[in-house]
Design a protein around this motif. Structure first.
Motif, PDB file in Angstrom:
ATOM      1  N   ARG A  64       0.836  -1.215   0.000  1.00 31.18           N
ATOM      2  CA  ARG A  64       0.000   0.000   0.000  1.00 31.18           C
ATOM      3  C   ARG A  64       0.867   1.260   0.000  1.00 31.18           C
ATOM      4  O   ARG A  64       0.588   2.215  -0.712  1.00 31.18           O
ATOM      5  CB  ARG A  64      -0.937   0.007   1.192  1.00 31.18           C
ATOM      6  CG  ARG A  64      -2.095  -0.944   1.027  1.00 31.18           C
ATOM      7  CD  ARG A  64      -3.008  -0.902   2.220  1.00 31.18           C
ATOM      8  NE  ARG A  64      -4.142  -1.800   2.015  1.00 31.18           N
ATOM      9  CZ  ARG A  64      -4.975  -2.161   2.970  1.00 31.18           C
ATOM     10  NH1 ARG A  64      -4.816  -1.711   4.203  1.00 31.18           N
ATOM     11  NH2 ARG A  64      -5.970  -2.978   2.713  1.00 31.18           N
ATOM     12  N   ASN A  67       2.306   1.576  -3.394  1.00 28.42           N
ATOM     13  CA  ASN A  67       1.323   1.496  -4.469  1.00 28.42           C
ATOM     14  C   ASN A  67       1.691   0.401  -5.482  1.00 28.42           C
ATOM     15  O   ASN A  67       1.708   0.625  -6.693  1.00 28.42           O
ATOM     16  CB  ASN A  67       1.157   2.854  -5.160  1.00 28.42           C
ATOM     17  CG  ASN A  67      -0.119   2.915  -5.953  1.00 28.42           C
ATOM     18  OD1 ASN A  67      -1.103   2.233  -5.663  1.00 28.42           O
ATOM     19  ND2 ASN A  67      -0.106   3.736  -6.994  1.00 28.42           N
ATOM     20  N   LYS A  68       2.005  -0.773  -4.957  1.00 28.20           N
ATOM     21  CA  LYS A  68       2.379  -1.931  -5.772  1.00 28.20           C
ATOM     22  C   LYS A  68       1.400  -3.066  -5.498  1.00 28.20           C
ATOM     23  O   LYS A  68       0.804  -3.137  -4.420  1.00 28.20           O
ATOM     24  CB  LYS A  68       3.797  -2.406  -5.424  1.00 28.20           C
ATOM     25  CG  LYS A  68       4.871  -1.392  -5.690  1.00 28.20           C
ATOM     26  CD  LYS A  68       5.043  -1.155  -7.165  1.00 28.20           C
ATOM     27  CE  LYS A  68       6.193  -0.185  -7.435  1.00 28.20           C
ATOM     28  NZ  LYS A  68       6.273   0.186  -8.837  1.00 28.20           N
TER      29      LYS A  68
END
Length: 155
Positions: A64, A67-68
């Protein structure tokens, strides 16, 4: 890490994951955009006893923050490996050999991809080695590992 693992201190997970992201930044900069983040799994009997997988909590928070993509059930432990307390380096590796596989439902997700395996603590590296070999066996292009802590060696 002990606060998370044995003290049910879930509030520590998010700051620990941010710290992990900062510490792993040099590694993460070299990885491609197709990276998939996955935790070291617990056998279902250990998960039932502990009620949560601390590595999964860290991996999800790390994914998170970066952002993967994250895959909770990428790796699976079909057999109980048991407690490794008191085992030497070689015994730990022997005990973990073949103890993990990629979930058959996720084989297509891992093929030709970079996988970042997250664990809470590294003692000998045997668990991370088993997880790495499982990902490579399923067709991962590259596998990297990251841990929040390392057990100090007493020389």
């Amino acid at each position: 890490m002990l606060a998370i693992k044995h003290g049910d201190r879930y509030d520590v997970v998010r700051p620990a994951a941010r710290w992990l992201a900062l510490a792993a930044k040099p590694l993460l900069c070299k990885l491609d955009d197709q990276i998939l983040i996955a935790p070291v799994p617990l056998h279902r009997s250990r998960l039932f006893k502990r009620r949560f997988n601390q590595s999964a909590l860290l991996a999800r928070a790390l994914a998170r923050s970066l952002n993967k993509p994250y895959c909770l059930d990428l790796l699976h432990r079909p057999t109980v490996s048991g407690n490794m307390r008191g085992l030497d380096h070689g015994e730990r590796f022997a005990k973990m050999q073949g103890s993990m596989v990629v979930n058959p439902k996720r084989t297509g997700v891992v093929r030709d991809r970079t996988v970042l395996i997250v664990d809470d603590v590294m003692t000998s590296g045997a668990t991370l080695s088993a997880a790495t070999l499982a990902a490579f066996d399923a067709g991962a292009r590259d596998v990297q590992t990251v841990t929040l802590a390392r057990v100090a060696k007493n020389d």
